[in-house]
Design a protein around this motif. Structure first.
Motif: not given
Length: 79
Positions: A13-16, A58-60, A67-69
């Motif tokens: 993940a890059t962030g949330y 989470a996203y990347t 791109i989101y989870s």
């Protein structure tokens, strides 16, 4: 009032994105972005004696796109 939100890290993940609402259906919501590999965040500016619902995803970043989870389960907390 403040609310501490904790979650399990996602390795790539890059962030949330944290979604907070007083509505169970999240019609009016506040979105907080965490751009680092953290496992918790303190959210301030909330009202006393109110019930809040929280969900997170989470996203990347890939090629300039995010791109989101899927969303986590919704949790509730009364302050």
């Amino acid at each position: 009032k403040k609310l501490k939100v904790k979650w399990t890290k996602v390795k790539k993940a890059t962030g949330y994105k944290i979604y907070i609402s007083q509505s169970r259906s999240f019609k009016k919501q506040r979105v907080v972005t965490v751009k680092k590999q953290a496992a918790s965040k303190i959210i301030s500016g909330l009202s006393k004696n109110k019930k809040y619902y929280v969900k997170i995803r989470a996203y990347t970043s890939s090629g300039g796109k995010k791109i989101y989870s899927g969303y986590s389960n919704r949790k509730s907390k009364k302050l």
